[in-house]
Design an enzyme around this catalytic site. Sequence first.
Site, short mmCIF file in Angstrom:
data_model
loop_
_atom_site.label_atom_id
_atom_site.label_comp_id
_atom_site.label_asym_id
_atom_site.label_seq_id
_atom_site.Cartn_x
_atom_site.Cartn_y
_atom_site.Cartn_z
N LYS A 131 97.96 24.71 54.82
CA LYS A 131 97.54 25.91 55.55
C LYS A 131 98.37 27.12 55.12
CE LYS A 131 94.11 24.39 58.06
NZ LYS A 131 92.74 24.95 57.94
N ASN B 169 85.99 27.05 57.27
CA ASN B 169 86.60 26.54 58.51
C ASN B 169 86.95 25.06 58.46
OD1 ASN B 169 86.89 26.31 61.64
ND2 ASN B 169 85.20 24.93 61.11
N TYR C 69 99.49 19.04 56.13
CA TYR C 69 98.68 20.03 56.86
C TYR C 69 99.35 21.39 56.85
CZ TYR C 69 96.06 22.29 60.63
OH TYR C 69 95.31 23.16 61.37
N ASP D 74 80.69 17.59 51.82
CA ASP D 74 82.14 17.36 51.84
C ASP D 74 82.74 18.52 51.06
OD1 ASP D 74 84.75 16.68 51.38
OD2 ASP D 74 84.35 14.60 50.82
N GLY E 290 84.10 22.04 67.36
CA GLY E 290 85.22 22.95 67.54
C GLY E 290 84.97 24.39 67.14
N ILE E 291 85.91 24.93 66.36
CA ILE E 291 85.85 26.35 65.98
C ILE E 291 84.62 26.63 65.11
CG2 ILE E 291 87.06 28.13 64.64
CD1 ILE E 291 89.73 26.75 65.56
N THR F 2 89.95 21.58 70.73
CA THR F 2 88.92 20.99 69.88
C THR F 2 89.28 19.53 69.59
OG1 THR F 2 90.00 21.43 67.78
CG2 THR F 2 88.68 23.23 68.69
N1 LIG Z 1 92.25 23.19 67.03
C1 LIG Z 1 93.39 23.76 66.73
O1 LIG Z 1 94.34 23.75 67.53
C2 LIG Z 1 93.55 24.47 65.40
C3 LIG Z 1 94.70 25.26 65.23
C4 LIG Z 1 94.88 25.91 64.03
C5 LIG Z 1 93.95 25.80 63.02
N2 LIG Z 1 92.85 25.02 63.21
C6 LIG Z 1 91.90 24.93 62.09
O2 LIG Z 1 90.61 25.27 62.53
C7 LIG Z 1 89.64 24.63 61.71
C8 LIG Z 1 88.62 23.94 62.57
O3 LIG Z 1 89.25 22.89 63.27
P1 LIG Z 1 88.83 22.46 64.75
O4 LIG Z 1 90.03 22.60 65.59
O5 LIG Z 1 87.57 23.12 65.15
O6 LIG Z 1 88.64 20.88 64.52
P2 LIG Z 1 87.39 19.92 64.68
O7 LIG Z 1 87.89 18.57 64.33
O8 LIG Z 1 86.77 20.11 66.03
O9 LIG Z 1 86.37 20.44 63.58
C9 LIG Z 1 86.59 20.25 62.21
C10 LIG Z 1 85.23 20.08 61.54
O10 LIG Z 1 85.45 19.99 60.14
C11 LIG Z 1 84.64 18.93 59.64
N3 LIG Z 1 85.21 18.43 58.41
C12 LIG Z 1 86.35 17.71 58.24
N4 LIG Z 1 86.51 17.38 56.95
C13 LIG Z 1 85.44 17.91 56.28
C14 LIG Z 1 85.04 17.92 54.92
N5 LIG Z 1 85.77 17.29 53.99
N6 LIG Z 1 83.91 18.57 54.58
C15 LIG Z 1 83.17 19.19 55.53
N7 LIG Z 1 83.48 19.20 56.83
C16 LIG Z 1 84.61 18.57 57.20
C17 LIG Z 1 84.66 17.88 60.74
O11 LIG Z 1 83.59 16.95 60.62
C18 LIG Z 1 84.54 18.76 61.98
O12 LIG Z 1 83.21 19.02 62.33
C19 LIG Z 1 90.43 23.69 60.79
O13 LIG Z 1 90.60 24.28 59.53
C20 LIG Z 1 91.76 23.56 61.50
O14 LIG Z 1 92.80 23.22 60.63
C21 LIG Z 1 92.63 24.36 64.38
#
Ligand SMILES: NC(=O)c1ccc[n+]([C@@H]2O[C@H](COP(=O)([O-])OP(=O)(O)OC[C@H]3O[C@@H](n4cnc5c(N)ncnc54)[C@H](O)[C@@H]3O)[C@@H](O)[C@H]2O)c1
Length: 255
Positions: free
Chosen positions: A157, A85, A153, A58, A17-18, A190
């Site tokens: 945040k 992130n 969540y 982690d 993802g991000i 994502t």
């Molecule tokens: N996708 C959305 O719509 C969205 C919207 C707002 C905020 N976000 C935020 O963006 C960030 C990235 O999320 P994303 O959408 O890319 O999701 P994603 O699930 O694609 O990626 C999240 C990554 O974090 C890793 N992760 C989870 N727990 C972990 C831990 N304890 N230690 C280390 N790594 C860990 C996962 O393995 C994964 O690779 C997050 O903080 C999420 O809350 C996402």
Amino acid sequence: MPDLSGKIAIVTGCASGIGAATVRRLRADGAEVLGTDINAEKGAALCEETGATFAVQDVADTATWPQIVAQAVERWGRLDILVNNAGTVSSLSIEDVTDAAWDRIYDINIKGTMAGCRAAIAAMKDNPGGSSGAIVNIASTSAIAALPTDVAYCSSKGAVRVLSKSIAVHCAQKGYNIRCNTVIPGATDTDILAQAENLMPGLKAAVAQTSPLKRLADPAETAAAIAFLASDECPYMTGAEMLVDGAMMAVHPGF
Ligand SMILES: NC(=O)c1ccc[n+]([C@@H]2O[C@H](COP(=O)([O-])OP(=O)(O)OC[C@H]3O[C@@H](n4cnc5c(N)ncnc54)[C@H](O)[C@@H]3O)[C@@H](O)[C@H]2O)c1
């Protein structure tokens, strides 16, 4: 594109993802990157593909943070950028949430972010040539307009937003040349959204329709904002928040 050549960065949650898009973007802009993730297989593959270095972590295990920062400093001699992130969701309302689920979300989303900032600032203060650095924490539009379906969540945040401001003011008042800002993504295509789609089929299309842009964000679009805040292009931006939500938080309900 901001020039990040010579910059040393840590990006958490780099496997997907991000986070993955941010590693790609920072590498393309010239930075050396240490990517970390709890998912060793996917994280290592992404880092190999992009020429980044991978470490399994982690983020909730706060004892790992000094080691991760030390790994970057021992390898490259300094730390310029931290992108907190890594994040996770539950699907538990205030009536369903357990203490254990609450603690896990908070340990990852806010305690892990705090511990990353604490360890990074300790290193950034001692950068060769004087204190310098840029921290970018990732919150969510769910910290502005709440989801009833995920109380931990949303509230974690919300805490990330104020954490960043407290750190920004602390560093400014101490005279450190260390900035701390928050990126607030909206609905981004994502795995987190795919998980939610599994629980609520049709969610992705419905959310996309509520966006004035009528689509989800591509993670690369969020990574572009992160790269900007991580760069030297915005030295007067600290304690700030950057929405990357396609105007989702700007539109009046009903329009
Ligand atoms: N996708 C959305 O719509 C969205 C919207 C707002 C905020 N976000 C935020 O963006 C960030 C990235 O999320 P994303 O959408 O890319 O999701 P994603 O699930 O694609 O990626 C999240 C990554 O974090 C890793 N992760 C989870 N727990 C972990 C831990 N304890 N230690 C280390 N790594 C860990 C996962 O393995 C994964 O690779 C997050 O903080 C999420 O809350 C996402």
